[in-house]
Scaffold this active site. Sequence first.
Site, PDB file in Angstrom:
ATOM      1  N   TYR B 262       0.812  -1.219   0.000  1.00  0.00           N
ATOM      2  CA  TYR B 262       0.000   0.000   0.000  1.00  0.00           C
ATOM      3  C   TYR B 262       0.849   1.276   0.000  1.00  0.00           C
ATOM      4  O   TYR B 262       0.652   2.187  -0.801  1.00  0.00           O
ATOM      5  CB  TYR B 262      -0.942   0.017   1.216  1.00  0.00           C
ATOM      6  CG  TYR B 262      -1.695   1.303   1.359  1.00  0.00           C
ATOM      7  CD1 TYR B 262      -2.824   1.545   0.587  1.00  0.00           C
ATOM      8  CD2 TYR B 262      -1.255   2.298   2.219  1.00  0.00           C
ATOM      9  CE1 TYR B 262      -3.501   2.741   0.683  1.00  0.00           C
ATOM     10  CE2 TYR B 262      -1.927   3.500   2.323  1.00  0.00           C
ATOM     11  CZ  TYR B 262      -3.047   3.711   1.555  1.00  0.00           C
ATOM     12  OH  TYR B 262      -3.696   4.902   1.654  1.00  0.00           O
ATOM     13  N   ASP B 297      -8.292  -3.416  -1.294  1.00  0.00           N
ATOM     14  CA  ASP B 297      -9.444  -2.629  -1.733  1.00  0.00           C
ATOM     15  C   ASP B 297      -9.005  -1.384  -2.482  1.00  0.00           C
ATOM     16  O   ASP B 297      -9.682  -0.914  -3.390  1.00  0.00           O
ATOM     17  CB  ASP B 297     -10.292  -2.231  -0.529  1.00  0.00           C
ATOM     18  CG  ASP B 297      -9.470  -1.542   0.537  1.00  0.00           C
ATOM     19  OD1 ASP B 297      -8.622  -2.229   1.157  1.00  0.00           O
ATOM     20  OD2 ASP B 297      -9.633  -0.329   0.740  1.00  0.00           O
ATOM     21  N   LYS B 369     -10.994  -9.165   5.297  1.00  0.00           N
ATOM     22  CA  LYS B 369     -11.506  -7.807   5.495  1.00  0.00           C
ATOM     23  C   LYS B 369     -12.219  -7.354   4.239  1.00  0.00           C
ATOM     24  O   LYS B 369     -11.607  -7.163   3.198  1.00  0.00           O
ATOM     25  CB  LYS B 369     -10.316  -6.880   5.793  1.00  0.00           C
ATOM     26  CG  LYS B 369     -10.610  -5.403   5.629  1.00  0.00           C
ATOM     27  CD  LYS B 369     -10.623  -4.702   6.941  1.00  0.00           C
ATOM     28  CE  LYS B 369     -10.776  -3.208   6.810  1.00  0.00           C
ATOM     29  NZ  LYS B 369      -9.538  -2.502   7.031  1.00  0.00           N
TER      30      LYS B 369
END
Lengths: 251, 520
Positions: B262, B297, B369
Amino acid sequence: MAKEMIKPYGDTLNDGMVQLAFTLPVAGGPRAKKAAELYVAKLNFTDIAVSFSREIADGFTYFVVYAKALPELDYSTVQATEARVTKLDFYRINELIKTHINRPLVVVGASIGSDAHTVGIDAIMNMKGYNQDYGLERYPQIEAINMGAQVGCEELVARAVEVSADALLVSQTVTQKDVHLANFTELIELLEAEKIRDRFLLVAGGPRISNDLAVELGYDAGFGPGTVPSQVASYMVTTLLRRKGVTGFVD
Amino acid sequence: MAHIELDEKKINRLKSLARQVAEQVQEMIADYSTVSVERAVLRLYGVDGVDGDGTPLVNRLVELLQAKEMLSAGISRYFALAMLTSGRDAQTTALQLVNGDIEFAEQGRFPPEEISAKEQDLALSAVAALDATRQRKAEKQKRYPLGPQPWKYVIVATGNIYEDRTQARAVARSGADIIAVIRSTAQSLLDYIPYGATTEGFGGTFATQENFRIMRAALDEECAATGRYLRLVNYASGLCMAEIAVCAALEDLDMLLNDSMYGILFRDINIKRTFVDQHFSRLICGRAKIIINTGEDNYLTTSDAVENAHTVTASQLINEALGRFSLLTDDLLGLGHAFEIDPTMKNGFLYELAHAQLTRQLFPEAPLKYMPPTKYKSTDIFFSHCQDTMFNLASIATNQGIHLAGMLTEAIHTPLMHDRYQSISAINYVFDTARDLGSEIEFKKDGIVAGRARQVMAETEAFLEEVRVEGLMQAIAAGKFAGIKRREEGGKGLDGVFKKAPNYSNPILARLEKEGVING
């Protein structure tokens, strides 16, 4: 001009029907419900019906209310602008740049200040685009530089000067305590202090932006939610061409 | 459990490819350390606090050693020697070093064995602190049982930790299982951890040890009041991953956002810096039993959710494989994914089910998640609420682990108190009314859902094969993840990465790696 009085519409013209939802910092119960009703009355509503109320946290009660609004508005006095956009498609935009500007249009985009969200600037600039509309990176005649999020105003301006940008796209997505306004203003002030404001077409974007607001802040145009890349590209090309005195490019 | 028929051999092939990709990265990690790793060591040795300018003492100490060009051996040995010299505790020694009363030195009047023994003592109590938080949490969870999965994950984000505390209590009462305190937006780029309680942050509060403590204390009270265990989450990603993991462990946090890529992709943090920091931070999480949350995500907010579904799966597999090297067990892998398909797409919901179910079957024991829609969220709050409802249904039907509550005002503002109420009541409704839906479903062998899952697997395999051949860092440089290109020698925090000298010492790292997974 003839007056044109309007009110919110539910199912009968001028019924003034409005739905409201809000929380009051009081414990639930009949007294809370009464408070909601009296509060809505203070907002100049009548026929108030509290259709739902529940204590959603200790000492906080949430209400859904239907009510009829009293004031009327003369619609004939309402004015608002939209960024002047002649809607062109992908191919026409590329062709106009090629023919009339004779070099790729350089566009630098960023989400400025502490805003970490790139969703807005990405929707306009990324190859993929938004809602079936290609992003600026896909345009062969546009050199699109997406600096991403949390870009300082100085950094953005330095890059814009370095690449001789034609346009700057500035995005603000999440804003807290109206910090987006301060960020937008900071950029303008910086450009003015450097005396280079007029070198660039300045475009603001974000969910809280309207064209009126952007123009008031000193930008050339502003685009709100739902804007697709070709709208922004059309605006940039047509405005730059108009400034060059080129007209008659609309089929 | 809902089920799609998938080829076991193909699943094993995917896991093996991911392991090979991770192995290459792990080899690099072994050769390097960073300023953040060294500061994390100091924090675990007991150094805390800031100087008169608000600079953390751990930063000052690492800078002092850097100025003497001695950092490549690690700070542990020098600090142990300084403690022997001062004859005082870690905090007092740190102050003496910062004030110039004593200095970092190569040789003192102490023999090397004595210095090593001091280092081992320090490392032993550091690891004991990590064991203690694990045991405290296990104890609390015995007293206050965890709710069933999917756990409801709700965000608070007022920018004032005391206001966040009020919001968190309200959310806990309405049935949330997990409270995430949103971090101040630019913190991932700060090369230090701010100090003390935050009362005015932008978009959130700083991740500080004091903020962690304030929120954990409030949630402990709510555990007692509601009889349910409430998990606390914060963010480790950024330039201080390892240090934040230490602060989180010391204050009994339960989860940390801790993704392998990330920071590299979305914050332009140097690749080496991220991987090296991450390894140490994950070792700490593993020992302290902090569940990591990974950020797949985010890929889908910049790339298309259908076209790039395989990059999400690939990243999950890489996160799992890297997590294994950092001794994370399945129950600590909060692998991420999201419900981000364009709502106007025909049968989009079937594709969402396919992606969610595939993830479930690839990682059967992991508390996955699952993130709600954001990219195509309507500013019509009523329609937005419908989008979240479909997301809730997908989550319960495929038995996800950590369910991030979608907000009807997602594209408008940070949630108001009643936005969260709406969200939680809709989740409660869907989860209850469809509680056992998953165990009733077997997807048609040759149907749309099964076909889609197999297609994503095939694309993932081809993609991982490419990444394996090229190497992960080269694949990132080529823009294969989220279409973002990052160079190995670029990005923020590179100047804080250094090659370990032959005499490098980090006894906490060594001990954690050597002792392996510890439960109980």
